[in-house]
Design an enzyme around this catalytic site. Structure first.
Site, PDB file in Angstrom:
ATOM      1  N   SER A  24       0.843  -1.200   0.000  1.00 47.03           N
ATOM      2  CA  SER A  24       0.000   0.000   0.000  1.00 47.03           C
ATOM      3  C   SER A  24       0.873   1.243   0.000  1.00 47.03           C
ATOM      4  O   SER A  24       1.668   1.459   0.926  1.00 47.03           O
ATOM      5  CB  SER A  24      -0.902   0.006   1.234  1.00 47.03           C
ATOM      6  OG  SER A  24      -1.435   1.304   1.390  1.00 47.03           O
ATOM      7  N   HIS A  49      -1.160  -1.161  -4.322  1.00 48.43           N
ATOM      8  CA  HIS A  49      -2.432  -0.785  -3.698  1.00 48.43           C
ATOM      9  C   HIS A  49      -2.432   0.719  -3.445  1.00 48.43           C
ATOM     10  O   HIS A  49      -1.507   1.259  -2.834  1.00 48.43           O
ATOM     11  CB  HIS A  49      -2.574  -1.557  -2.386  1.00 48.43           C
ATOM     12  CG  HIS A  49      -3.869  -1.362  -1.682  1.00 48.43           C
ATOM     13  ND1 HIS A  49      -5.038  -1.992  -2.066  1.00 48.43           N
ATOM     14  CD2 HIS A  49      -4.189  -0.612  -0.597  1.00 48.43           C
ATOM     15  CE1 HIS A  49      -6.010  -1.635  -1.250  1.00 48.43           C
ATOM     16  NE2 HIS A  49      -5.537  -0.797  -0.354  1.00 48.43           N
ATOM     17  N   ASP A  51      -4.611   3.828  -1.826  1.00 48.56           N
ATOM     18  CA  ASP A  51      -5.696   4.167  -0.902  1.00 48.56           C
ATOM     19  C   ASP A  51      -6.171   5.594  -1.145  1.00 48.56           C
ATOM     20  O   ASP A  51      -5.459   6.552  -0.840  1.00 48.56           O
ATOM     21  CB  ASP A  51      -5.197   4.022   0.544  1.00 48.56           C
ATOM     22  CG  ASP A  51      -5.001   2.565   0.927  1.00 48.56           C
ATOM     23  OD1 ASP A  51      -5.968   1.789   0.807  1.00 48.56           O
ATOM     24  OD2 ASP A  51      -3.880   2.206   1.329  1.00 48.56           O
ATOM     25  N   MET A  53      -8.641   8.508  -0.177  1.00 45.96           N
ATOM     26  CA  MET A  53      -9.449   8.922   0.982  1.00 45.96           C
ATOM     27  C   MET A  53      -9.903  10.364   0.809  1.00 45.96           C
ATOM     28  O   MET A  53      -9.135  11.197   0.314  1.00 45.96           O
ATOM     29  CB  MET A  53      -8.626   8.799   2.256  1.00 45.96           C
ATOM     30  CG  MET A  53      -8.036   7.416   2.473  1.00 45.96           C
ATOM     31  SD  MET A  53      -7.164   7.332   4.047  1.00 45.96           S
ATOM     32  CE  MET A  53      -6.425   5.702   3.945  1.00 45.96           C
ATOM     33  N   HIS A  82      -8.264   1.425  -4.104  1.00 44.23           N
ATOM     34  CA  HIS A  82      -9.212   1.233  -2.996  1.00 44.23           C
ATOM     35  C   HIS A  82      -9.855   2.584  -2.703  1.00 44.23           C
ATOM     36  O   HIS A  82      -9.208   3.476  -2.159  1.00 44.23           O
ATOM     37  CB  HIS A  82      -8.419   0.698  -1.793  1.00 44.23           C
ATOM     38  CG  HIS A  82      -9.198   0.551  -0.540  1.00 44.23           C
ATOM     39  ND1 HIS A  82      -8.620   0.240   0.672  1.00 44.23           N
ATOM     40  CD2 HIS A  82     -10.539   0.669  -0.275  1.00 44.23           C
ATOM     41  CE1 HIS A  82      -9.554   0.184   1.607  1.00 44.23           C
ATOM     42  NE2 HIS A  82     -10.728   0.444   1.059  1.00 44.23           N
ATOM     43  N   MET A  84     -11.978   4.982  -0.761  1.00 45.61           N
ATOM     44  CA  MET A  84     -12.620   5.267   0.531  1.00 45.61           C
ATOM     45  C   MET A  84     -13.202   6.667   0.412  1.00 45.61           C
ATOM     46  O   MET A  84     -12.780   7.615   1.101  1.00 45.61           O
ATOM     47  CB  MET A  84     -11.581   5.161   1.658  1.00 45.61           C
ATOM     48  CG  MET A  84     -11.213   3.716   1.975  1.00 45.61           C
ATOM     49  SD  MET A  84      -9.675   3.561   2.912  1.00 45.61           S
ATOM     50  CE  MET A  84      -8.503   3.573   1.563  1.00 45.61           C
ATOM     51  N   MET A 153     -11.401  -5.668   5.378  1.00 48.07           N
ATOM     52  CA  MET A 153     -10.621  -4.717   6.175  1.00 48.07           C
ATOM     53  C   MET A 153     -10.348  -5.342   7.545  1.00 48.07           C
ATOM     54  O   MET A 153     -11.279  -5.724   8.263  1.00 48.07           O
ATOM     55  CB  MET A 153     -11.384  -3.406   6.364  1.00 48.07           C
ATOM     56  CG  MET A 153     -11.612  -2.585   5.103  1.00 48.07           C
ATOM     57  SD  MET A 153     -10.129  -2.192   4.146  1.00 48.07           S
ATOM     58  CE  MET A 153      -9.141  -1.309   5.357  1.00 48.07           C
ATOM     59  N   GLY A 158      -8.782   4.287   6.952  1.00 46.42           N
ATOM     60  CA  GLY A 158      -8.436   5.687   7.162  1.00 46.42           C
ATOM     61  C   GLY A 158      -6.955   5.926   7.421  1.00 46.42           C
ATOM     62  O   GLY A 158      -6.434   6.967   7.054  1.00 46.42           O
ATOM     63  N   PHE A 159      -6.305   4.941   8.019  1.00 48.72           N
ATOM     64  CA  PHE A 159      -4.901   5.147   8.392  1.00 48.72           C
ATOM     65  C   PHE A 159      -4.113   3.850   8.253  1.00 48.72           C
ATOM     66  O   PHE A 159      -4.655   2.769   8.474  1.00 48.72           O
ATOM     67  CB  PHE A 159      -4.803   5.630   9.844  1.00 48.72           C
ATOM     68  CG  PHE A 159      -5.537   6.927  10.070  1.00 48.72           C
ATOM     69  CD1 PHE A 159      -4.946   8.146   9.763  1.00 48.72           C
ATOM     70  CD2 PHE A 159      -6.840   6.908  10.552  1.00 48.72           C
ATOM     71  CE1 PHE A 159      -5.638   9.338   9.941  1.00 48.72           C
ATOM     72  CE2 PHE A 159      -7.544   8.097  10.735  1.00 48.72           C
ATOM     73  CZ  PHE A 159      -6.942   9.318  10.424  1.00 48.72           C
ATOM     74  N   GLY A 160      -2.835   4.002   7.912  1.00 43.86           N
ATOM     75  CA  GLY A 160      -1.929   2.866   7.936  1.00 43.86           C
ATOM     76  C   GLY A 160      -1.402   2.675   9.348  1.00 43.86           C
ATOM     77  O   GLY A 160      -1.630   3.520  10.227  1.00 43.86           O
ATOM     78  N   GLY A 161      -0.729   1.563   9.541  1.00 42.72           N
ATOM     79  CA  GLY A 161      -0.032   1.341  10.796  1.00 42.72           C
ATOM     80  C   GLY A 161      -0.903   0.985  11.984  1.00 42.72           C
ATOM     81  O   GLY A 161      -0.447   1.058  13.126  1.00 42.72           O
ATOM     82  N   ASP A 191      -6.759  -6.388   4.064  1.00 41.24           N
ATOM     83  CA  ASP A 191      -6.132  -5.062   4.111  1.00 41.24           C
ATOM     84  C   ASP A 191      -6.127  -4.522   5.537  1.00 41.24           C
ATOM     85  O   ASP A 191      -7.192  -4.317   6.127  1.00 41.24           O
ATOM     86  CB  ASP A 191      -6.926  -4.114   3.190  1.00 41.24           C
ATOM     87  CG  ASP A 191      -6.264  -2.750   3.025  1.00 41.24           C
ATOM     88  OD1 ASP A 191      -5.105  -2.598   3.431  1.00 41.24           O
ATOM     89  OD2 ASP A 191      -6.926  -1.852   2.473  1.00 41.24           O
ATOM     90  N   GLY A 192      -4.920  -4.293   6.053  1.00 44.34           N
ATOM     91  CA  GLY A 192      -4.793  -3.649   7.358  1.00 44.34           C
ATOM     92  C   GLY A 192      -4.025  -4.488   8.364  1.00 44.34           C
ATOM     93  O   GLY A 192      -4.447  -5.596   8.695  1.00 44.34           O
ATOM     94  N   GLY A 193      -2.885  -3.966   8.797  1.00 45.95           N
ATOM     95  CA  GLY A 193      -2.115  -4.644   9.843  1.00 45.95           C
ATOM     96  C   GLY A 193      -1.462  -5.941   9.414  1.00 45.95           C
ATOM     97  O   GLY A 193      -1.132  -6.776  10.267  1.00 45.95           O
ATOM     98  N   GLY A 213       1.086  -2.162   3.979  1.00 50.40           N
ATOM     99  CA  GLY A 213       1.693  -0.837   3.862  1.00 50.40           C
ATOM    100  C   GLY A 213       2.949  -0.729   4.701  1.00 50.40           C
ATOM    101  O   GLY A 213       4.069  -0.855   4.199  1.00 50.40           O
TER     102      GLY A 213
HETATM  103  C1  DX5 Z   1      -6.356   1.676   5.466  1.00 55.14           C
HETATM  104  C2  DX5 Z   1      -5.851   1.274   4.116  1.00 55.14           C
HETATM  105  C3  DX5 Z   1      -4.797   0.229   4.108  1.00 55.14           C
HETATM  106  C4  DX5 Z   1      -3.554   0.625   4.848  1.00 55.14           C
HETATM  107  C5  DX5 Z   1      -2.723  -0.562   5.143  1.00 55.14           C
HETATM  108  O1  DX5 Z   1      -7.440   2.522   5.312  1.00 55.14           O
HETATM  109  O2  DX5 Z   1      -6.921   0.784   3.330  1.00 55.14           O
HETATM  110  O3  DX5 Z   1      -4.489  -0.138   2.776  1.00 55.14           O
HETATM  111  O4  DX5 Z   1      -2.793   1.540   4.116  1.00 55.14           O
HETATM  112  O5  DX5 Z   1      -1.638  -0.132   5.881  1.00 55.14           O
HETATM  113  P1  DX5 Z   1      -0.956  -1.056   6.984  1.00 55.14           P
HETATM  114  O6  DX5 Z   1      -0.417  -2.252   6.263  1.00 55.14           O
HETATM  115  O7  DX5 Z   1       0.104  -0.184   7.546  1.00 55.14           O
HETATM  116  O8  DX5 Z   1      -2.024  -1.425   7.966  1.00 55.14           O
HETATM  117 ZN    ZN Z   2      -6.477  -0.066   1.343  1.00 51.19          ZN
END
Ligand code: DX5
Ligand code: ZN
Length: 246
Positions: A24, A49, A51, A53, A82, A84, A153, A158-161, A191-193, A213
């Site tokens: 991502s 990927h 994102d 937003m 993706h 959002m 999800m 909304g956020f990475g990490g 997707d996510g974590g 990501g």
């Molecule tokens: C969150 C995004 C994800 C995110 C993944 O809204 O859709 O794609 O960037 O990031 P990590 O891998 O850091 O959770």
């Molecule tokens: Zn995503």
């Protein structure tokens, strides 16, 4: 079975398909996006990927079709967009024209998911449905025939990490069963974590594409990071089908 036909069967058996890895871009260095895309492709990423937003559907703002268009000439990787954003419908053509290969939407982002997916397919793109942690599987069972990708999800968007939500693993497994029973080629994304530590549980549950990501772009060595996530396939896992086709 004769020895010859047994040999033939062994020869034509397809190799075990590995999970697709889609880094991502959200976790990349935004001052060097082109270089980051090139680096992650060289490191073995399958898809990129992106994102998108809007500060409305999710509490963060990223980028729009202009960035997709700017990056398109610099990679052969399929661009996995993706969305959002709400509403999503007015922007789908712009993302398709910018060079997106896959366009995924949340059912909550518009009143007519069926029509939205038809629109994406009519533009010649792969269509995806994204399920938030609180969104039930029922929101897509009636549109499976129009769906090339399903994205679960494992964080709130909304956020990475953010920390991986283990509560979503039964949903991934239920979607695996739904896809298998449908007989359709639908890629099951998570997707996510995602990290080398969380990947085995989602692969065990039946995911075929891992979006990561922070675990990729936050690593010093992208190739080592991608390889370690991809290698997290639990022993004895059946062959993965990572082809799309609805
Ligand atoms: C969150 C995004 C994800 C995110 C993944 O809204 O859709 O794609 O960037 O990031 P990590 O891998 O850091 O959770
Ligand atoms: Zn995503």
């Amino acid at each position: 079975m004769s020895l010859t036909s047994r040999r033939l069967q062994i020869i034509i058996m397809p190799p075990l398909t590995r999970p697709l890895i889609a880094p991502s871009l959200l976790a990349a260095d935004f001052a060097r996006l082109k270089d980051e895309v090139i680096a992650v492709e060289r490191a073995g990423a399958d898809w990129l990927h992106l994102d998108v937003m809007d500060g409305h559907f999710v509490p963060n703002i990223t980028f729009g079709p202009l960035l997709v268009k700017a990056l398109r000439p610099h990679t052969k990787m399929p661009l996995d967009v993706h969305l959002m954003i709400a509403p999503a419908d007015p922007y789908i053509t712009a993302f398709a024209e910018a060079g997106a290969d896959h366009i995924s939407v949340h059912p909550e982002a518009g009143p007519h998911l069926h029509r939205t997916l038809q629109h994406i397919r009519a533009l010649g793109k792969k269509s995806g449905v994204v399920l938030n942690p609180a969104t039930p599987i029922e929101s897509l069972v009636n549109v499976l025939d129009l769906t090339d990708l399903i994205m679960v999800m494992t964080v709130n968007p909304g956020f990475g990490g953010q920390a991986f939500l283990t509560s979503q693993i039964p949903k991934i497994a239920a979607l695996r069963r739904l896809i298998d029973e449908s007989g359709r080629n639908i890629v099951l994304q998570v997707d996510g974590g995602i990290t080398a530590q969380t990947a085995p549980s989602v692969l065990q549950a039946g995911a075929t594409c891992l979006i990561a990501g922070t675990a990729v772009f936050g690593a010093a060595d992208y190739e080592a990071a991608i390889t370690s996530i991809r290698a997290a396939v639990p022993a004895g896992l059946p062959e993965l089908n990572t082809s799309t086709g609805g």
